[in-house]
Each structure stands twice: as structure tokens, then as C-alpha cells.
Design an enzyme around this catalytic site. Sequence first.
Site, PDB file in Angstrom:
ATOM      1  N   CYS A  88      40.735  -5.765  54.752  1.00 37.39           N
ATOM      2  CA  CYS A  88      40.868  -4.302  55.136  1.00 37.39           C
ATOM      3  C   CYS A  88      40.390  -3.750  53.960  1.00 37.39           C
ATOM      4  O   CYS A  88      40.065  -2.499  54.184  1.00 37.39           O
ATOM      5  CB  CYS A  88      42.006  -4.124  55.942  1.00 37.39           C
ATOM      6  SG  CYS A  88      42.508  -5.384  56.955  1.00 37.39           S
ATOM      7  N   HIS A 357      38.388  -0.027  63.219  1.00 35.44           N
ATOM      8  CA  HIS A 357      38.552  -0.591  62.042  1.00 35.44           C
ATOM      9  C   HIS A 357      37.457  -1.670  61.702  1.00 35.44           C
ATOM     10  O   HIS A 357      37.615  -3.008  61.948  1.00 35.44           O
ATOM     11  CB  HIS A 357      40.008  -1.366  62.094  1.00 35.44           C
ATOM     12  CG  HIS A 357      40.382  -1.775  60.605  1.00 35.44           C
ATOM     13  ND1 HIS A 357      39.727  -1.638  59.464  1.00 35.44           N
ATOM     14  CD2 HIS A 357      41.502  -2.647  60.350  1.00 35.44           C
ATOM     15  CE1 HIS A 357      40.419  -2.299  58.493  1.00 35.44           C
ATOM     16  NE2 HIS A 357      41.468  -3.103  59.109  1.00 35.44           N
ATOM     17  N   CYS A 387      46.943  -1.218  54.624  1.00 36.03           N
ATOM     18  CA  CYS A 387      47.287  -2.554  54.326  1.00 36.03           C
ATOM     19  C   CYS A 387      46.050  -3.709  54.336  1.00 36.03           C
ATOM     20  O   CYS A 387      45.081  -3.248  55.004  1.00 36.03           O
ATOM     21  CB  CYS A 387      48.659  -3.010  55.239  1.00 36.03           C
ATOM     22  SG  CYS A 387      47.835  -2.811  57.011  1.00 36.03           S
TER      23      CYS A 387
END
EC number: 2.3.1.9
Length: 401
Positions: A88, A357, A387
Site C-alpha cells: 500500500c 485504493h 498502513c
Amino acid sequence: MREVVICSPLRTPVGRMGGALASISALTLAETVLGALLERTGLDPAAVDGVIAAQGYPTMEAPAFGRVAALNVGFPVTTTGYQLDRRCGSGLQAVMNAAMEVQTGVADVVVALGAESMSNAPLYTVEGRRGFGGAGLMLHDALSRGRETVGGRRFPTPEGNVGSAERLRAEYGISREAQDALALRSHERAVAAQQSGAFDAELVPVEVPGRRESVIVGRDEHPRADTTLDALGALRPILLRSDPDATVTAGNASGQNDAAAACIVTTPERAAELGLRPTLRLVSWAVAGNDPLRFGVAPVPAANLALARAGIRFADLDVIELNEAFAVQVLACLADWGLDADDPRLNPRGSGISIGHPIGATGIRMLATLAHELPALDGTLALETMCIGGGQALAAVFERA
């Protein structure tokens, strides 16, 4: 070390899984945003030393992704390129790697690129070269498999990131109602930004070929103007079968998405020579690790360290871009920081739950958004953090240039 500035962060719209951009490869999305970056800035490709590309779900259709995308767009063969994966945090890591090259004098101008087509994440086999057994070949879904193996053998995550999020829910005592309220606020802010045109300057339209004619996709597909607390509350928790107290749903978690984003990383002096207008200055950054089963709160040590290195406090920040992997992990981070969930500085134009995302692109997507949020809010300092599945987090402090 030399000072680093960010110029012209741009992004494509974010598409839903299987949605408007599903027929477009990650490579084509990357080429689209790279081409727009050159066109809008007038940057001579020969002035770029390298392209660092982030991608979480690559294939061998474009190995060393940054190099291939650069060559396809028309960068000269002297422009180097590679790809990286910090899950991520990959997009922001591409920016930080570019910054380190510029700071140390290894390069003068680097393009940081992030691209992901989760709609086209591969199905793969690791057994095919050994022949077919009686049961045939096992095909792994890269999306789900990556979430199960990201902690390695010693820290298995069999329930993926959702299971980790539910651990934080139990540990912090975070209610389903609080998670849904944050998710609703995220959608409301993203939809308001869309309707006001706040995203327009950072967006690069994508042409999607059709049977008869092409369609231009020019706005994010994931924000929902029609969502309500009742609609969010009606969604079934993903792990309800194995955990009767489960609260994480598709509505209070980030989406699976398609997008690309890019920016130019250089020095103020070189930017002036090339006619580029810096939007942000890098102040500090940090990376932190924690237990993979508690990865959602890793932004706490990462952000604390980045802020300490910059000599500033949360009270000094004008914008806090904390990626919404899950509403529950955002709320857990805020609890550790002592911040309110309705803090107006937090994701003023939405985040992962509403915008989406697209793993490799998210970090630079966030950067493009905060680069426009700061002047709109007459702010000076911003924090970007997220995160990372597997127990990591990145954080960076930027100053309005």
C-alpha cells in the site's frame, strides 16, 4: 543533502473493480499519466534521468515497469527505470526513492510513477513448468494470495487484511457505528470535492476504447453520492461466519481499484531551469514496522518519527492524509494520536474508502490531492501516511512550496 521539491503531481480517475477502467491495463494507465505529465509541464523527456514505478500486482507484460512505460511514451533510451513494491505504500515509496536519488546527487530529475489495475490482477501458477498432475494445476488469485502471504511463514495472515482489521476492532473497542460514520463522512467529502471541481486540476482523463466509439473517463468512479448510514449498516460483515462480533464490511473498507499517478521530483534550482513550478517541498519521511496482525496502526510510529525528524507536532499540520484502508484502522490510529474522527484536517476530500485504493498508485494519488488541498485551505504543512499490509507504514511531511 540537496533540497527536494515535487512538481505537477497528476493522476487518472480511480475506477472501480471491474468498472469503467477494467479493460485498460496498468501499463496503459501509466502511459496515460506519463504522457499528460510531459504535455502539461512541457518537460523535455531527455531531461529525466529515470522513472521509478510502483506496482503491487505486476505481470511480465511490462518487466521493470518504469522503464517500459517510459520507452512506450517516448522517453529516450538513456532514461532509466525500474519498479518497486511496498504494497500500500508503494507509490509514496517511489517518491521517496526518487527524492533520495535527487538529494544525494545521483540524479537531478526523476519521475515517480504508480499504477495498478486490480481489475486485471493476474491468476498464476507456480507448478506449470513441472508438468500436469492428476488434479491439474492450481491457479492463485494474486489479490487474495498476496494478503495471505504478506507476513511470511512466521506471521501468517490467513484471514487477510480484514482479519487484521478485526483484531484492531477488538483491541480498541471500536464500534460498527463509528466505522460506518467515518465511511459516510469519507464519501460525503469526496462527493463534495467532485461536485465543486476540486479534483479537476489533478485529474488526467482516460480514453477507453469501445465497440463503436471511445469513452472518456474523467472522474472517480468509487465515491457514492447515494450512500447513507442505513445503507452502510445493512451490509454484512465479511468475517461474520467465523467471528460473530465482526464489523468490517465492504462499505467501511477501501475499494479494489484501477488508477495511475505520477509526479516530478527534482531540486528547486533544476525546476527553475526547466520551467517547472514546485507545489510541495519534502521536509522529512519515515518508515516503521510492526506485527503484521496489527498492521493498521503502523502509521502511528511512522508518522511520529517523521514529525519528530521535522521538529513539528500534529498541532502544526494543516492537512493529514491518512489512507483509509479500513475505517477501524483509521480510528485506531486517531485514538493513539489523540485526534478526533471529525477533525477537518483529516482527509478533507475523502480517502481510500470513498476515492478507492489502487495499491501501487495510492501514495501518489494522495500526494496529488494534498498538493491541491494545501493552497485551497491556505495551509502550509501536510502529513501523508498509510498502513501497509504485512506490518509496515510510511509517512512523509510536506511543505507547500
